[in-house]
Design a protein around this motif. Sequence first.
Motif, PDB file in Angstrom:
ATOM      1  N   TYR A  42       0.859  -1.192   0.000  1.00 60.20           N
ATOM      2  CA  TYR A  42       0.000   0.000   0.000  1.00 60.20           C
ATOM      3  C   TYR A  42       0.895   1.243   0.000  1.00 60.20           C
ATOM      4  O   TYR A  42       1.805   1.350   0.825  1.00 60.20           O
ATOM      5  CB  TYR A  42      -0.912   0.003   1.228  1.00 60.20           C
ATOM      6  N   GLY A  43       0.644   2.152  -0.931  1.00 63.14           N
ATOM      7  CA  GLY A  43       1.478   3.354  -1.018  1.00 63.14           C
ATOM      8  C   GLY A  43       2.517   3.287  -2.119  1.00 63.14           C
ATOM      9  O   GLY A  43       3.163   4.289  -2.430  1.00 63.14           O
ATOM     10  N   ARG A  44       2.696   2.103  -2.709  1.00 63.48           N
ATOM     11  CA  ARG A  44       3.705   1.928  -3.760  1.00 63.48           C
ATOM     12  C   ARG A  44       3.251   2.574  -5.069  1.00 63.48           C
ATOM     13  O   ARG A  44       4.025   3.216  -5.768  1.00 63.48           O
ATOM     14  CB  ARG A  44       3.967   0.434  -3.943  1.00 63.48           C
ATOM     15  N   CYS A  45       1.983   2.373  -5.418  1.00 59.68           N
ATOM     16  CA  CYS A  45       1.427   2.968  -6.642  1.00 59.68           C
ATOM     17  C   CYS A  45       0.454   4.083  -6.253  1.00 59.68           C
ATOM     18  O   CYS A  45      -0.250   3.971  -5.254  1.00 59.68           O
ATOM     19  CB  CYS A  45       0.645   1.932  -7.447  1.00 59.68           C
ATOM     20  N   GLN A  96      -5.243  -0.658  -3.930  1.00 55.85           N
ATOM     21  CA  GLN A  96      -3.891  -0.559  -4.454  1.00 55.85           C
ATOM     22  C   GLN A  96      -3.866  -1.088  -5.889  1.00 55.85           C
ATOM     23  O   GLN A  96      -4.500  -2.087  -6.200  1.00 55.85           O
ATOM     24  CB  GLN A  96      -2.908  -1.317  -3.545  1.00 55.85           C
ATOM     25  N   ALA A  97      -3.143  -0.368  -6.753  1.00 52.51           N
ATOM     26  CA  ALA A  97      -3.027  -0.760  -8.155  1.00 52.51           C
ATOM     27  C   ALA A  97      -1.974  -1.839  -8.305  1.00 52.51           C
ATOM     28  O   ALA A  97      -1.044  -1.911  -7.499  1.00 52.51           O
ATOM     29  CB  ALA A  97      -2.630   0.458  -8.992  1.00 52.51           C
ATOM     30  N   GLY A  98      -2.099  -2.657  -9.325  1.00 56.94           N
ATOM     31  CA  GLY A  98      -1.071  -3.660  -9.585  1.00 56.94           C
ATOM     32  C   GLY A  98      -1.228  -4.259 -10.968  1.00 56.94           C
ATOM     33  O   GLY A  98      -2.285  -4.146 -11.585  1.00 56.94           O
ATOM     34  N   PRO A  99      -0.158  -4.906 -11.463  1.00 56.45           N
ATOM     35  CA  PRO A  99      -0.191  -5.516 -12.793  1.00 56.45           C
ATOM     36  C   PRO A  99      -0.636  -6.976 -12.776  1.00 56.45           C
ATOM     37  O   PRO A  99      -0.478  -7.672 -11.777  1.00 56.45           O
ATOM     38  CB  PRO A  99       1.283  -5.435 -13.227  1.00 56.45           C
ATOM     39  N   MET A 100      -1.181  -7.427 -13.907  1.00 58.66           N
ATOM     40  CA  MET A 100      -1.538  -8.834 -14.105  1.00 58.66           C
ATOM     41  C   MET A 100      -0.979  -9.244 -15.462  1.00 58.66           C
ATOM     42  O   MET A 100      -1.171  -8.521 -16.453  1.00 58.66           O
ATOM     43  CB  MET A 100      -3.061  -8.996 -14.065  1.00 58.66           C
ATOM     44  N   ALA A 101      -0.265 -10.371 -15.498  1.00 57.00           N
ATOM     45  CA  ALA A 101       0.377 -10.781 -16.743  1.00 57.00           C
ATOM     46  C   ALA A 101       0.607 -12.283 -16.711  1.00 57.00           C
ATOM     47  O   ALA A 101       0.125 -12.969 -15.803  1.00 57.00           O
ATOM     48  CB  ALA A 101       1.686 -10.025 -16.930  1.00 57.00           C
ATOM     49  N   ARG A 102       1.339 -12.799 -17.719  1.00 57.28           N
ATOM     50  CA  ARG A 102       1.497 -14.255 -17.819  1.00 57.28           C
ATOM     51  C   ARG A 102       2.830 -14.756 -17.276  1.00 57.28           C
ATOM     52  O   ARG A 102       3.161 -15.916 -17.444  1.00 57.28           O
ATOM     53  CB  ARG A 102       1.268 -14.707 -19.263  1.00 57.28           C
ATOM     54  N   ASP A 107       3.747   9.919  -5.950  1.00 53.89           N
ATOM     55  CA  ASP A 107       2.932  10.877  -6.693  1.00 53.89           C
ATOM     56  C   ASP A 107       2.357  11.863  -5.691  1.00 53.89           C
ATOM     57  O   ASP A 107       1.592  11.476  -4.800  1.00 53.89           O
ATOM     58  CB  ASP A 107       1.801  10.119  -7.405  1.00 53.89           C
ATOM     59  N   LYS A 108       2.705  13.106  -5.831  1.00 53.11           N
ATOM     60  CA  LYS A 108       2.222  14.062  -4.837  1.00 53.11           C
ATOM     61  C   LYS A 108       0.707  14.261  -4.915  1.00 53.11           C
ATOM     62  O   LYS A 108       0.104  14.801  -3.990  1.00 53.11           O
ATOM     63  CB  LYS A 108       2.982  15.394  -4.943  1.00 53.11           C
ATOM     64  N   LYS A 109       0.069  13.784  -5.983  1.00 49.56           N
ATOM     65  CA  LYS A 109      -1.387  13.900  -6.074  1.00 49.56           C
ATOM     66  C   LYS A 109      -2.106  12.856  -5.218  1.00 49.56           C
ATOM     67  O   LYS A 109      -3.323  12.905  -5.062  1.00 49.56           O
ATOM     68  CB  LYS A 109      -1.823  13.785  -7.542  1.00 49.56           C
ATOM     69  N   ASP A 110      -1.364  11.863  -4.691  1.00 49.59           N
ATOM     70  CA  ASP A 110      -1.944  10.894  -3.753  1.00 49.59           C
ATOM     71  C   ASP A 110      -1.178  11.013  -2.443  1.00 49.59           C
ATOM     72  O   ASP A 110      -0.029  10.581  -2.341  1.00 49.59           O
ATOM     73  CB  ASP A 110      -1.833   9.474  -4.321  1.00 49.59           C
ATOM     74  N   SER A 111      -1.829  11.574  -1.439  1.00 45.74           N
ATOM     75  CA  SER A 111      -1.128  11.853  -0.178  1.00 45.74           C
ATOM     76  C   SER A 111      -0.721  10.578   0.556  1.00 45.74           C
ATOM     77  O   SER A 111       0.063  10.628   1.484  1.00 45.74           O
ATOM     78  CB  SER A 111      -2.004  12.719   0.730  1.00 45.74           C
ATOM     79  N   THR A 112      -1.249   9.424   0.153  1.00 46.35           N
ATOM     80  CA  THR A 112      -0.827   8.176   0.794  1.00 46.35           C
ATOM     81  C   THR A 112       0.237   7.438  -0.021  1.00 46.35           C
ATOM     82  O   THR A 112       0.685   6.364   0.379  1.00 46.35           O
ATOM     83  CB  THR A 112      -2.017   7.207   1.013  1.00 46.35           C
ATOM     84  N   SER A 113       0.614   7.991  -1.174  1.00 47.17           N
ATOM     85  CA  SER A 113       1.694   7.325  -1.907  1.00 47.17           C
ATOM     86  C   SER A 113       2.991   7.640  -1.171  1.00 47.17           C
ATOM     87  O   SER A 113       3.150   8.705  -0.594  1.00 47.17           O
ATOM     88  CB  SER A 113       1.717   7.768  -3.371  1.00 47.17           C
TER      89      SER A 113
END
Lengths: 95, 493
Positions: free
Chosen positions: B200-203, B217-223, B239-245
Motif C-alpha cells: 500500500y502506497g507503492r502505486c 492498491q493498483a497492480g499488474p496482471m500478466a502471464r 505521486d504528490k497527487k496521492d497523499s498516501t503514496s
Amino acid sequence: MAFNEETVANVANLARLNLTDEQKQKFAGEVDGILNWVEQLQEVNVDGIEPLISVTEQTEAIRADVVTDGNIQADLMKNAPESAHGFYVVPKMVE
Amino acid sequence: MTDLINLHISEAADLLAKKEISSVELTQAHLSEMEKGCVLNAFITETPERAMADAEASDKRRANGESFGALDGIPIANKDLYCTKDVRTTAASKILSKFVPTYESTVTQNLKDAGTVMLGKVNTDQFAMGGSTRTSYFGESKNPWTDANGEYTLTPGGSSGGSAAAVAAGLCMGATGSDTGGSIRQPASFCGITGIKPTYGRCSRWGIVAFASSLDQAGPMARSVKDCAIMLETMAGYDKKDSTSVNTPVPNYVSALTGDIRGKKIGIPKEYRMDGMNEDVAKVWDKGIQLLKDAGAEIVDISMPHTKYALPVYYIIACAEASSNLSRYDGVRYTTRVEGATLDDMYKNTRTDGFGDEVIRRILLGTFVLSAGFYDAYYTRAQRVRRLIAEDFKKAFETVDAILAPAAPTPALSFADMANMDPVSTYLGDVFTTPSSLAGVPSLALPVGMSSGGLPIGLQIIGKHFDENTVFQVADVMEKSAGFNLMPHRVKG
C-alpha cells in the motif's frame, strides 16, 4: 442486534437511497446476516489497542496552500448533467 | 512465424528491440484475438483506433532509435476503474456508464509514457465490489478455462476478472488490476495467471475510482512473474497527487529475479490451513512448499492468530470507506441524473437507479457502521482488530523473509453455483487475501498447480512492506520449478 426494515429505512435515508418495500425486506435480511457474522469481533480483546488508520505509518504530506489545479473549469463542467454559465445546476432549493 | 498471442511481454520486448516484429503486427494480432474472444465479455470498451495509433507511434520511435524501453509497443488493457482521458470509464456501473474523464490516472499515465498500446478498458465487478464480475452493469466476464463440457460457465474471479480473463486468453499481454481485498490475486488464481498487489502506497491511487481508500492498491496482471516485475516498475512511484503514496525509490524489480533463494526463510501460517479446506488447494500448497524446499529455502511454521478475524474486519472497513467514497455520485457532477422534485429526491432517485444491488448492500452496511451509536462498536473495533492483524505480520516477518499461502479457497466457481450463495458465503472467497490487504503488505499470486477438474490453482507469496523484490525473487523460482502450462484452451474463433 436486529437490523430490521426500520433500520434499513433510516440508513437508506442517510445514504440518500430510495428503497421499495421489497428491497427494504431483502436488504434488511442480508445486512442482518452480515452483522451477525461480524459479531465474532466482539470476542477479541482490544483493550489498549489503538485503531489502525494508516498502514504506511507516515504523516500526511504538507504542501503550500496555493491553487495548483486552477483554470480547468471547462473540464470540470464537461461531465455535469446540467450546467449554465460555468455553474452546476440543481433543482430549486429555496422557495 | 512467431505466435504473437503466446508471447510474454519480456519475449516480445526482445523481438521488438531486434526489429523482428513490429508493434503494429503485435497489436493487430491482439485486436483480432479480441474479436474472436468477444464471447468472454472481457472488455467494456474497446479502443482499436487508439491502439493502432499508439502502435504506429511506437514503431516510429523505434525506427528513429528513440524507444522508451521494455514496454514500448506492448499491447495492454486497463481495468475500467482507471480514469483514462477521453476514453469512457464506467467502474462497470450504470451511474458512470457515460462518464468520460478529462484526466488520466497516474498509473495509466506512467504506462502511457512508457509507450504501451492501450487495447481498451476491461470489465470488473461494479465499483470493484465483488469477486466474480457478476455485479458488473455490463454483464459477467467468462473464465477462458472451460468446464468439463468445454463450456464457458466459470467465473474469472474478481473484481479484476476482465483483466484476468483477457490476459489468460491472450487478448492482451498484460493488464492493470486493482486490489482492495484480493481483487488481483483471486482472479489471477482462477485464470492461471500472475498478479501482484504491491505494498500500500507503492502505486498512486490518483485517478482510480475509489472503493476503500485505506486498502485500494493498483497492480499488474500478466502471464509471468518477470512481466509483472516489468510492469510494476513502470506503474509504481511517488505521486504528490496521492497523499498516501510513499516517497521511496522504486527498485529494479527485474534484477531481483536471481533464481537463487537458498537460505531464504519462508513462513507457512498454520491458521491458513482451515478445517474442511479444499483438497486440491491443500495439495497445491504442499507442492509449493516442497518446491521452495527443493530450491534451498528454509520452511518455517508460523502462527498468525488473528487471521480468522480479517474477513469481518475487512468488510466493515471497506464498506464504511465505500459508503463515504460513493457519496460523490449525486447526480450533479458525473453525467447521470434522475430528476426529482427536490434536491434530496434527485439525489435519491439518481443513486438508487445508478447503483447495483451489491453496491447498495455495501453502502447500507457502511453507512450503518459509521452511524451515531454504532461507530465505536463496529468501525472503531474493526480498526483495532486491524492493528492486531498487522502486528501478526510484523511479528512473522521478524523470523521469515516471505510467507507462502493459497490465493483462493477454491478453483474457479461456476456462475450457477454462485447464484445460490448468500452474501456472507461469497465474501468467504477473500479469506486468504484480506489479511495482507489489511496489513498493507505486498502479495503476489501465481499459478502453481491444477485441480482434479483441470482448473488452475494459484498460491500467494507475501512479503514485508516495500520488499516486492523478495516476493518477485521467490515467485520467479517457484514459477520455473512449478512448470505450469500457462494458457487455457485457445478461444474458439
